[in-house]
Motif scaffolding. Structure first.
Motif, PDB file in Angstrom:
ATOM      1  N   ASP A 307      -7.738   6.904  -8.085  1.00  0.00           N
ATOM      2  CA  ASP A 307      -6.887   6.560  -6.659  1.00  0.00           C
ATOM      3  C   ASP A 307      -7.598   5.198  -6.418  1.00  0.00           C
ATOM      4  O   ASP A 307      -7.067   4.737  -5.260  1.00  0.00           O
ATOM      5  CB  ASP A 307      -7.662   7.571  -5.663  1.00  0.00           C
ATOM      6  N   ASP A 310      -4.153   0.512  -7.503  1.00  0.00           N
ATOM      7  CA  ASP A 310      -3.023  -0.081  -6.517  1.00  0.00           C
ATOM      8  C   ASP A 310      -1.797   0.346  -6.818  1.00  0.00           C
ATOM      9  O   ASP A 310      -0.912   0.645  -5.812  1.00  0.00           O
ATOM     10  CB  ASP A 310      -3.132  -1.550  -6.569  1.00  0.00           C
ATOM     11  N   LEU A 312      -0.740   3.220  -7.723  1.00  0.00           N
ATOM     12  CA  LEU A 312      -0.515   4.472  -7.132  1.00  0.00           C
ATOM     13  C   LEU A 312      -0.389   4.692  -5.759  1.00  0.00           C
ATOM     14  O   LEU A 312      -0.059   5.978  -5.012  1.00  0.00           O
ATOM     15  CB  LEU A 312      -1.701   5.442  -7.595  1.00  0.00           C
ATOM     16  N   TRP A 313      -0.258   3.374  -4.809  1.00  0.00           N
ATOM     17  CA  TRP A 313      -0.364   3.775  -3.469  1.00  0.00           C
ATOM     18  C   TRP A 313       0.927   2.823  -2.978  1.00  0.00           C
ATOM     19  O   TRP A 313       1.499   1.780  -3.375  1.00  0.00           O
ATOM     20  CB  TRP A 313      -1.496   2.911  -2.914  1.00  0.00           C
ATOM     21  N   TYR A 319      -0.749   7.793  -0.773  1.00  0.00           N
ATOM     22  CA  TYR A 319      -0.964   8.132  -2.265  1.00  0.00           C
ATOM     23  C   TYR A 319       0.050   9.078  -2.922  1.00  0.00           C
ATOM     24  O   TYR A 319       0.291  10.091  -2.517  1.00  0.00           O
ATOM     25  CB  TYR A 319      -2.473   8.954  -2.438  1.00  0.00           C
ATOM     26  N   ASN A 320       0.609   8.576  -4.259  1.00  0.00           N
ATOM     27  CA  ASN A 320       1.636   9.325  -4.897  1.00  0.00           C
ATOM     28  C   ASN A 320       1.056   9.231  -6.258  1.00  0.00           C
ATOM     29  O   ASN A 320       1.500   8.431  -7.188  1.00  0.00           O
ATOM     30  CB  ASN A 320       2.891   8.484  -4.552  1.00  0.00           C
ATOM     31  N   ASN A 321       0.286  10.331  -6.691  1.00  0.00           N
ATOM     32  CA  ASN A 321       0.079  10.441  -8.255  1.00  0.00           C
ATOM     33  C   ASN A 321       0.278  11.886  -8.795  1.00  0.00           C
ATOM     34  O   ASN A 321      -0.417  12.764  -8.304  1.00  0.00           O
ATOM     35  CB  ASN A 321      -1.506   9.938  -8.243  1.00  0.00           C
ATOM     36  N   ASP A 324      -2.677  13.478 -10.730  1.00  0.00           N
ATOM     37  CA  ASP A 324      -3.858  13.636  -9.893  1.00  0.00           C
ATOM     38  C   ASP A 324      -4.158  15.216  -9.175  1.00  0.00           C
ATOM     39  O   ASP A 324      -3.238  15.244  -8.201  1.00  0.00           O
ATOM     40  CB  ASP A 324      -4.328  12.675  -8.953  1.00  0.00           C
ATOM     41  N   VAL A 329      -7.251  12.617  -0.880  1.00  0.00           N
ATOM     42  CA  VAL A 329      -8.003  11.457  -1.052  1.00  0.00           C
ATOM     43  C   VAL A 329      -8.512  10.575  -0.043  1.00  0.00           C
ATOM     44  O   VAL A 329      -7.878  10.889   1.120  1.00  0.00           O
ATOM     45  CB  VAL A 329      -7.403  10.732  -2.099  1.00  0.00           C
ATOM     46  N   LYS A 331      -8.770   7.845   2.669  1.00  0.00           N
ATOM     47  CA  LYS A 331      -7.735   6.549   2.881  1.00  0.00           C
ATOM     48  C   LYS A 331      -8.362   5.127   2.231  1.00  0.00           C
ATOM     49  O   LYS A 331      -9.755   4.867   2.242  1.00  0.00           O
ATOM     50  CB  LYS A 331      -7.647   6.519   4.401  1.00  0.00           C
ATOM     51  N   ARG A 332      -7.277   4.435   2.087  1.00  0.00           N
ATOM     52  CA  ARG A 332      -7.767   3.009   1.656  1.00  0.00           C
ATOM     53  C   ARG A 332      -7.949   2.053   3.076  1.00  0.00           C
ATOM     54  O   ARG A 332      -8.763   1.189   3.074  1.00  0.00           O
ATOM     55  CB  ARG A 332      -6.544   2.291   0.807  1.00  0.00           C
ATOM     56  N   ASN A 340      -2.037  13.527  -1.101  1.00  0.00           N
ATOM     57  CA  ASN A 340      -1.329  13.077  -2.366  1.00  0.00           C
ATOM     58  C   ASN A 340       0.225  13.681  -2.344  1.00  0.00           C
ATOM     59  O   ASN A 340       0.324  14.912  -2.758  1.00  0.00           O
ATOM     60  CB  ASN A 340      -2.234  13.515  -3.257  1.00  0.00           C
TER      61      ASN A 340
END
Length: 365
Positions: A307, A310, A312-313, A319-321, A324, A329, A331-332, A340
């Motif tokens: 995660d 970069d 994957l965001w 978050y788009n994976n 996973d 997950v 937060k950034r 997710n």
């Protein structure tokens, strides 16, 4: 609601929102800068500091403008209800657009600098797996998960009870209550409206419960410097997060039950319940923000994981994976956890609160 109450409630709320947004990057940890993975040694470089100042300046300008708009709604249009909704939503949308603008600038700047300085990237350390640690983590989660379900089960039983008492509910029911707890909006009773009210309270209760559980299940990142100390610290913070989630769940459920009982009796909500619960929820949220800020998972020396990529965001915030298994997950940008949306469960949980509120409002209006 009158102009004085609208002013006392709305302007401080807008100010609190502004302060939280202003310091969001400071609360986001040492691994991402405005949603972009970045070695924290470079946070103080002039190029990045100028972008940070730009974000704060634009957010400050927005706060001033939306505060003025709030005052216009209160004193010019006498639209007290709108004064607590329109400026708040407008400010949230405005700050998100400002964030996206700064995020894209940071992302572009990083891509330019990394060509000559690869150290600007997070160090790609190996992922540390420890079965004893994971077992202890799961024991904590399982213990608290049971505690989270108990309040929402009670809420569900109250909701069922309200539905079984439909015939005894007065023909006119309250649909909104003011700060004093007194009902200030009413509607004719119908089974659809009662069902919508019960569905919204119970549905939101379950969403809060499930979100709490999966937030605790989110990926924990041990420190590469001291594994044993990091394990102890992460388990300690996991316990503290679990307690605050429990307080939040109980506080929300008690408020929802009070609203359902007020609907059943066509009465006011109990201010001696609503206000203490609101205070407890706010205090628990502030403490959880502090825990998140101090959490070792967001430290500079935490291990690198999927995660942190970069790519994957979306805008550094969604978050788009699909690969996973984690449903939540960290937060950034900001405090807390995010869904997710790459998984089917994630898509459902992401949309569900909006659907519950939308469907309930259709029946309640």
């Amino acid at each position: 609601m009158n102009s004085t109450i609208a002013l006392i409630v709305n302007v401080p709320t807008l100010l609190l929102l502004y302060v939280l947004i202003y310091f969001t990057q400071a609360l986001s940890g040492k691994r991402q800068f405005y949603g972009v993975s970045l070695n924290s040694d470079y946070f103080e470089e002039n190029e990045f500091k100028s972008l940070d100042k730009k974000f704060k300046l634009l957010v400050t300008v927005g706060f001033i403008l939306f505060t003025i708009l709030t005052l216009v709604y209160i004193y010019v249009f006498k639209a007290y209800e709108a004064s607590s909704l329109v400026p708040m939503l407008g400010f949230c949308l405005y700050q998100f657009l400002v964030y996206i603008h700064v995020h894209n600038k940071v992302k572009l700047l990083k891509s330019e600098l990394v060509l000559n300085n690869p150290n600007i990237e997070l160090e790609k350390t190996r992922v540390i797996l420890d079965t004893d640690f994971m077992n202890e983590k799961n024991r904590i989660i399982n213990r608290f998960s049971l505690m989270f379900y108990i309040p929402v089960i009670i809420l569900t039983l109250v909701g069922v009870y309200v539905l079984t008492k439909y015939n005894s509910i007065p023909d006119t029911i309250p649909t909104h209550w003011g700060p004093s707890g007194a009902a200030d909006a009413f509607s004719e009773k119908s089974f659809g409206k009662i069902l919508a009210s019960v569905g919204m309270m119970v549905g939101l209760g379950f969403v809060i419960c499930i979100s709490s559980i999966y937030s605790l299940k989110s990926r924990v990142k041990l420190s590469i410097d001291s594994i044993d100390a990091s394990k102890k610290a992460n388990l300690h913070y996991l316990n503290m997060f679990a307690y605050t989630f429990l307080v939040l769940n109980i506080g929300c459920v008690v408020m929802f039950i009070d609203i359902l009982l007020a609907t059943l009796n066509a009465s006011d909500v109990n201010p001696s319940i609503i206000w203490p619960c609101t205070f407890i929820i706010i205090v628990a949220s502030i403490y959880q923000t502090y825990l998140y800020y101090k959490s070792p998972t967001k430290s500079k020396n935490a291990v690198y994981s999927v995660d942190d990529e970069d790519s994957l965001w979306i805008f550094g915030s969604i978050y788009n994976n699909p690969n996973d298994p984690s449903l939540f997950v960290t937060k950034r940008f900001g405090v807390g956890w995010t869904i997710n949306i790459g998984s089917t469960k994630g898509k459902i949980l992401f949309i569900l609160p909006f659907m519950i509120i939308l469907i309930s409002l259709v029946f309640l209006v």
